[in-house]
Design an enzyme around this catalytic site. Structure first.
Site, mmCIF file in Angstrom:
data_model
loop_
_atom_site.group_PDB
_atom_site.id
_atom_site.type_symbol
_atom_site.label_atom_id
_atom_site.label_comp_id
_atom_site.label_asym_id
_atom_site.label_seq_id
_atom_site.Cartn_x
_atom_site.Cartn_y
_atom_site.Cartn_z
ATOM 1 N N ASP A 74 38.337 47.676 41.438
ATOM 2 C CA ASP A 74 39.750 47.486 41.087
ATOM 3 C C ASP A 74 40.089 48.377 39.899
ATOM 4 O OD1 ASP A 74 39.960 45.470 42.985
ATOM 5 O OD2 ASP A 74 40.332 43.860 41.546
ATOM 6 N N HIS A 133 45.992 48.176 39.871
ATOM 7 C CA HIS A 133 46.007 47.145 40.904
ATOM 8 C C HIS A 133 46.870 45.957 40.475
ATOM 9 C CE1 HIS A 133 44.852 44.479 44.057
ATOM 10 N NE2 HIS A 133 44.016 43.777 43.344
ATOM 11 N N HIS A 163 42.080 39.363 36.629
ATOM 12 C CA HIS A 163 42.971 40.467 36.993
ATOM 13 C C HIS A 163 43.983 40.742 35.884
ATOM 14 C CE1 HIS A 163 41.486 39.716 41.133
ATOM 15 N NE2 HIS A 163 41.832 40.962 41.357
HETATM 16 MN MN MN Z 1 40.279 44.075 44.550
#
Ligand code: MN
Ligand code: MN
Lengths: 261, 261
Positions: A76, A80, A208
């Site tokens: 990632d 992203h 994330h």
């Molecule tokens: Mn991913």
């Protein structure tokens, strides 16, 4: 060859340093993340034979392939996530190559993850690892071992239920602790860097959100972490150079010192 | 970290060893090899946005992608060619990981390739390189520098004419010389390991035929070879782990000692 690279070549040739593969094979049945139906979905891996020593190509065999940037063992990039959209070097083609070869620390959370599939790693677990193994150095990858790779091929790998996926992951306190150490990125054995129920953490999807907001990298669907020492190995994680890409399937390798050498 | 990997980590952190990217970006207009129309063709790279911080995925950006196993900077496994069909470890998922990190020798053929786009490298050129730089060691990658990467984006990169493609490459004598040294594989800057007119050599496509018949690996569409020393660097060339795959796009990196360090 001379110098450190000459020493490395000798160590690889003698087996004093081993190259370990941390990658699942790309197959059409390898699971991908499943989102609520109103969202765009992650394409699974597909492969179509173009020729195989036959009339379509008498001397050669090859295939066409398709997938998502986030299919299989994958990387990632900061772009992203919306928090990383303006990070310099935020796409896979722009990430500095010096970030793709780096020391790696492996935090073994396989025990508590086996007891509780929704296990959440916190800053306390990071601190306990450091008390045993020393500080996580700046510029390192940190991988969370859960032995989840051993569930690949079983429904337990994604753990999908009516209320979503169930798999272990970090909370915000763990990610903040790792960011304070100056890590390059964070990787897991599960289908995401976040826990299956990570939408319910604060902030939602803390790995994330916080990692990419800080310009850091992610790795998911790793395998073979049980073959790595807690520290002392080097991670090689070079994504495809997709122009403007948000992530990429990749082959992840580690250089591992053989015990006693 | 201790030992050779600790030394490597220090050398990377200090800049004494640099990570150099040898990869072209994957873009829809990057040229692929074109075969006569009766044969199956190599798919170019395609990318389709799934969401970009919008209704299709409010917090995330990602794409689905498609391509051939032989699109862009890519890796050829032995099973790509009929001569290598029965080689053990012949597909990208089965190639031993120890073959993916190895010393690299760079044979600079940019001068004669600039003078003649159909330049053919022979065993004499290999011998001349060894007279200057010493023997090519067993277990090394050998790359043929032609500066062809600088033509990417121009029709001269493939050099397609009515009689086929025009680009430099090796003949059988060169590949046999490299096989006698015990190389791991052979790589080029052009769209194939063979010359554009390699069908007319004996055997046809000598690099594909002889290398893969001997279980060796190929790399194509490399970039940045002018940043590598003739010897002393390490090549990192890990293909995607496509189950049964004949080849793969990949990110190729080199570890390069900084001059004077
Ligand atoms: Mn991913
Ligand atoms: Mn190829």
């Amino acid at each position: 060859m001379t110098g450190v690279l000459g020493d490395l070549a000798l160590a690889l040739a003698s087996g004093a340093v081993e190259v370990v593969d941390l990658t699942h094979a790309l197959t059409p049945d390898f699971p991908v993340i499943v989102l609520p139906p109103e969202f765009g979905q992650c394409a699974p891996f597909r492969i179509e034979e173009v020729s195989r020593y036959d009339a379509r190509g008498p001397a050669w065999y090859w295939n066409n392939i398709s997938m998502s940037e986030h299919t299989g063992t994958h990387f990632d990039a900061p772009a992203h996530w919306v928090t990383g959209r303006n990070q310099p070097g935020g796409t896979v083609d722009a990430v500095g190559p010096e970030r793709l070869v780096a020391p790696v620390c492996v935090l073994d959370m396989s025990g508590p993850s086996t007891e509780d599939r929704d296990f959440i790693m916190t800053a306390d677990h990071v601190a306990a690892w450091e008390a045993e193994h020393g500080a996580i150095p700046p510029g390192a990858w940190v991988l969370m071992r859960t032995d989840w790779a051993k569930k690949a091929g079983s429904p337990a790998y994604v753990g999908l239920e009516a209320d979503g996926a169930h798999s272990p992951g970090p909370d915000a306190s763990a990610i903040e602790a790792l960011l304070a150490r100056g890590i390059i990125g964070f990787g897991t054995e599960t289908v995401g860097t976040d826990a299956g129920q990570g939408a319910h953490l604060s902030p939602p999807y803390p790995a994330h959100s916080l990692l990419h907001g800080a310009g850091k990298l992610g790795l998911q669907c790793l395998a073979g972490l049980d073959r790595l020492p807690p520290k002392g190995a080097m991670l090689i994680a070079p994504p495809l150079k997709i122009a403007g890409g948000s992530g990429s399937p990749l082959r992840v390798l580690a250089l591992v010192p053989k015990e006693g050498s």
